[in-house]
Design an enzyme around this catalytic site. Structure first.
Site, PDB file in Angstrom:
ATOM      1  CE  LYS A 101      -3.193   2.742   2.708  1.00 46.17           C
ATOM      2  NZ  LYS A 101      -3.743   2.984   4.066  1.00 46.17           N
ATOM      3  CB  ALA A 188      -8.184   7.758   5.141  1.00 47.55           C
TER       4      ALA A 188
END
Length: 260
Positions: A101, A188
């Protein structure tokens, strides 16, 4: 019924992905992660020990690669070069593991991604043979550019990291989903189960979160809620919601009604 999906060369059953930070203790972390049903667990290479520090406990002894797919991330990196070096370290520590990631942060206060550096790092990592899942803004053009660069998943933020504000721009997320072919994973800003459900109802392929579980009063219970929320949102998306209308419509037919 199976509803698996692919990221790069790997196939996964769970569309919920979780992190490892901010838990009160290790046992609570592993209990919540297991309760989430996640296949993928992400770890910040610059903040946890995967074996690079021989005198510290190795997080892989708690969260085993035999049980989960480990997704090393570059949280804390502020340049493309720094991110690429971190991914190479992760690959070495994990025995050639190529799925990563990518995060390239532009500002330490907002933790918003630096998109020019992110795109540069993505191109470099793809050339190095990495399968790149990339944290990004909800910018439509950059999302297309990241897919074109060879990223295996695009991960637009719902809101700033750790804010818990939910999906602030659902129209932007939906536009990205409709345009690109690789998986879109909201990453997020998720705060509660309804945020995760909305992400899936918009057509996203998955949700990655950490603080929403770790910061809850009961992380294990919230992990279960998130697991159910992602499944519910995915089912609702596949079912196809009813059309919206500006007028009320009776739920029972009025034809053939006996008038008194």
């Amino acid at each position: 019924m199976s509803d698996s999906f692919r990221i790069g060369v790997r196939e996964f059953q769970s569309r919920l992905m979780v992190g490892t930070g901010k838990y009160a203790n290790d046992q609570l972390a592993i209990d919540a992660i297991r309760e989430s049903g996640a296949d993928i667990v992400t770890m910040a290479i610059r903040r946890v020990n995967l074996g690079q520090n021989k005198d510290e406990s190795n997080i892989l002894e708690l969260i085993s690669p035999d049980e989960f797919t480990i997704l090393p991330n570059t949280a804390g990196c502020y340049t493309a070069d720094e991110s690429v070096r971190t991914c190479k370290l992760a690959r070495e520590l994990l025995g050639g593991h190529s799925l990563v990631k990518l995060e390239v942060i532009g500002d330490k206060n907002t933790l918003l991604p630096d998109m020019p550096e992110t795109l540069k790092a993505a191109k470099d990592l793809v050339k190095e043979g990495f399968e790149v899942m990339v944290y990004c803004t909800d910018d439509f053009d950059y999302s297309i550019a990241l897919e074109d660069a060879g990223c295996v998943a695009v991960m637009p933020l719902a809101a700033p990291i750790g804010s818990g504000r939910g999906i602030e721009n659902p129209q932007a997320i939906e536009a990205i989903v409709k345009r690109i072919q690789v998986p879109v994973i909201v990453d997020a800003g998720i705060g509660t189960a309804s945020d995760a459900t909305l992400a899936m109802e918009l057509g996203c392929d998955g949700v990655l979160l950490n603080t929403a579980i770790a910061g809850a009063r009961n992380p294990v219970l919230m992990a279960a809620a998130m697991r159910q929320a992602v499944k519910a949102g995915r089912s609702a998306y596949l079912a196809g919601r009813m059309p919206k209308s500006d007028q009320a419509t009776a739920s029972s037919p009025i034809e053939g009604v006996i008038n008194s």
